[in-house]
Scaffold this active site. Sequence first.
Site, PDB file in Angstrom:
ATOM      1  N   CYS A   5       0.812  -1.212   0.000  1.00  0.00           N
ATOM      2  CA  CYS A   5       0.000   0.000   0.000  1.00  0.00           C
ATOM      3  C   CYS A   5       0.853   1.272   0.000  1.00  0.00           C
ATOM      4  CB  CYS A   5      -1.014  -0.035   1.139  1.00  0.00           C
ATOM      5  SG  CYS A   5      -2.471   0.992   0.780  1.00  0.00           S
ATOM      6  N   HIS A 106      -3.444  -6.234   0.757  1.00  0.00           N
ATOM      7  CA  HIS A 106      -3.335  -6.476   2.187  1.00  0.00           C
ATOM      8  C   HIS A 106      -3.843  -7.887   2.377  1.00  0.00           C
ATOM      9  CE1 HIS A 106      -3.570  -1.996   3.216  1.00  0.00           C
ATOM     10  NE2 HIS A 106      -3.740  -2.066   1.913  1.00  0.00           N
TER      11      HIS A 106
END
Length: 162
Positions: A5, A106
Amino acid sequence: MLAVCGGYQLLGRGYRGFHGEEMPGVGLLPLETVAGAQRMIGDVLLETELEPGVVRTIAGFENHAGRTRLDPGAEPLGRVVAGFGNDGESGFEGCRAGRAIGTYLHGPLLPRNPWLADWLLEQAIAHRTGGEAPVFDPLDDKLEARAHEVSAGRARSRGGKF
């Protein structure tokens, strides 16, 4: 190296925020990111080929507003089967440069994809020793395989949603 991210975004040349603020990156990966108006959220499924001739899937979860554009010729981590990926348009997710991987996935990413955890460890050992990547004896990954199946199934049925 695995960056997820915001770490992925900042391994590129930089990130431009929604209000135009510029955040320089380290320039390790050939990409730039610009904030979008809407977040891209949902389960993701990729096809990837980290080893020549071996196509595997990676299942994860994304939640980002960044629109990441890879430079021409840059190697994505994978092709999006379901979900948004880097920008919701290109059909690619993540970026790879040698042994470095950046991704929006994730998840938990590594428990859902134990082969990827093994690959990262093998690459780290090869880098440290200067030799070939070792091949680990297989572990009992039944629970992890089930987590991957569930995540992949959710991605196929729902994918990402604005």
